[in-house]
Write a protein that holds these residues in place. Structure first.
Motif, mmCIF file in Angstrom:
data_model
loop_
_atom_site.group_PDB
_atom_site.id
_atom_site.type_symbol
_atom_site.label_atom_id
_atom_site.label_comp_id
_atom_site.label_asym_id
_atom_site.label_seq_id
_atom_site.Cartn_x
_atom_site.Cartn_y
_atom_site.Cartn_z
ATOM 1 N N TRP A 1 18.012 0.836 34.378
ATOM 2 C CA TRP A 1 16.654 1.422 34.472
ATOM 3 C C TRP A 1 15.607 0.623 34.257
ATOM 4 O O TRP A 1 15.711 -0.309 33.577
ATOM 5 N N PRO A 2 14.529 0.640 35.050
ATOM 6 C CA PRO A 2 14.332 1.514 36.326
ATOM 7 C C PRO A 2 15.035 0.756 37.403
ATOM 8 O O PRO A 2 15.323 -0.323 37.521
ATOM 9 N N LYS A 3 15.579 1.643 38.410
ATOM 10 C CA LYS A 3 16.113 1.088 39.603
ATOM 11 C C LYS A 3 15.100 0.398 40.421
ATOM 12 O O LYS A 3 13.630 0.500 40.279
ATOM 13 N N GLN A 4 15.415 -0.297 41.461
ATOM 14 C CA GLN A 4 14.859 -1.146 42.374
ATOM 15 C C GLN A 4 13.787 -0.203 43.169
ATOM 16 O O GLN A 4 14.172 0.913 43.600
ATOM 17 N N ALA A 5 12.735 -0.584 43.458
ATOM 18 C CA ALA A 5 11.664 0.403 44.329
ATOM 19 C C ALA A 5 11.897 0.052 45.542
ATOM 20 O O ALA A 5 11.643 1.257 46.514
ATOM 21 N N THR A 6 12.531 -0.849 46.013
ATOM 22 C CA THR A 6 12.986 -0.924 47.576
ATOM 23 C C THR A 6 14.349 -0.534 47.862
ATOM 24 O O THR A 6 15.234 -0.472 46.949
ATOM 25 N N CYS B 1 13.426 6.726 32.770
ATOM 26 C CA CYS B 1 12.180 6.649 33.657
ATOM 27 C C CYS B 1 10.939 6.126 32.806
ATOM 28 O O CYS B 1 10.006 5.774 33.524
ATOM 29 N N GLY B 2 10.914 6.302 31.477
ATOM 30 C CA GLY B 2 9.727 5.834 30.691
ATOM 31 C C GLY B 2 8.776 6.820 30.640
ATOM 32 O O GLY B 2 7.548 6.506 30.181
ATOM 33 N N LYS B 3 8.843 7.927 31.243
ATOM 34 C CA LYS B 3 7.574 8.820 31.425
ATOM 35 C C LYS B 3 7.876 9.900 30.001
ATOM 36 O O LYS B 3 8.830 10.140 29.590
ATOM 37 N N PRO B 4 6.548 10.378 29.549
ATOM 38 C CA PRO B 4 6.970 11.313 28.492
ATOM 39 C C PRO B 4 7.382 12.669 28.814
ATOM 40 O O PRO B 4 7.647 13.020 29.957
ATOM 41 N N ILE B 5 8.030 13.266 27.601
ATOM 42 C CA ILE B 5 8.793 14.534 27.970
ATOM 43 C C ILE B 5 7.934 15.653 27.360
ATOM 44 O O ILE B 5 7.590 15.521 26.060
ATOM 45 N N HIS C 1 14.928 12.903 30.330
ATOM 46 C CA HIS C 1 14.905 14.459 30.916
ATOM 47 C C HIS C 1 16.195 14.675 31.290
ATOM 48 O O HIS C 1 17.121 13.998 31.563
ATOM 49 N N ARG C 2 16.291 16.167 31.489
ATOM 50 C CA ARG C 2 17.561 16.608 31.981
ATOM 51 C C ARG C 2 17.826 15.997 33.463
ATOM 52 O O ARG C 2 19.157 15.786 33.531
ATOM 53 N N ARG C 3 16.928 15.868 34.183
ATOM 54 C CA ARG C 3 16.986 15.389 35.356
ATOM 55 C C ARG C 3 17.712 13.918 35.380
ATOM 56 O O ARG C 3 18.677 13.546 36.096
ATOM 57 N N CYS C 4 17.065 13.038 34.787
ATOM 58 C CA CYS C 4 17.324 11.841 34.475
ATOM 59 C C CYS C 4 18.879 11.403 33.941
ATOM 60 O O CYS C 4 19.702 10.885 34.378
ATOM 61 N N CYS D 1 11.197 9.380 27.910
ATOM 62 C CA CYS D 1 12.375 9.346 28.578
ATOM 63 C C CYS D 1 13.250 7.738 28.585
ATOM 64 O O CYS D 1 12.261 6.742 28.856
ATOM 65 N N TRP D 2 14.011 7.486 28.034
ATOM 66 C CA TRP D 2 14.719 6.067 28.152
ATOM 67 C C TRP D 2 14.804 5.631 29.544
ATOM 68 O O TRP D 2 14.699 4.560 29.750
#
Length: 97
Positions: free
Chosen positions: A88-93, A33-37, A73-76, A30-31
């Motif tokens: 992306w990615p968004k700030q963690a705080t 969130c960087g997690k595998p699909i 991902h569909r959600r992203c 996923c572009w």
């Protein structure tokens, strides 16, 4: 000027071929969130593979231009909506320090 048809390019054989090519030859990451699909998930699953357009179709993006295609991902993809300026990615705080 001709009215914009939002359905143009969202279905049909040329887009289906582009999706299949990207799914087959892409990194399947996923572009946003960087997690595998996981390609085995049902298309309705929120973490399933979907084609995302870098410049949204509603903002004049070319539906068939390979440089406008990204995996997500569909959600992203849904969270991003039609915003073209999302980083992306968004700030963690939750606060801007």
């Amino acid at each position: 000027m001709q009215p914009l048809d939002y359905r143009r390019g969202r279905s049909g054989r040329p887009l289906a071929r582009a999706k299949a090519r990207l799914k087959r030859e892409g990194s399947n990451v996923c572009w946003s969130c960087g997690k595998p699909i996981d390609l085995s998930l049902d298309v309705r699953h929120p973490m399933s593979w979907t084609l995302d357009h870098a410049t949204p179709l509603s903002r004049g993006g070319d539906p068939l231009d390979p440089s406008n295609h990204r995996e997500a991902h569909r959600r992203c993809n849904s969270i991003r909506g039609n915003r073209a300026d999302v980083t992306w990615p968004k700030q963690a705080t939750s606060r801007a320090w």
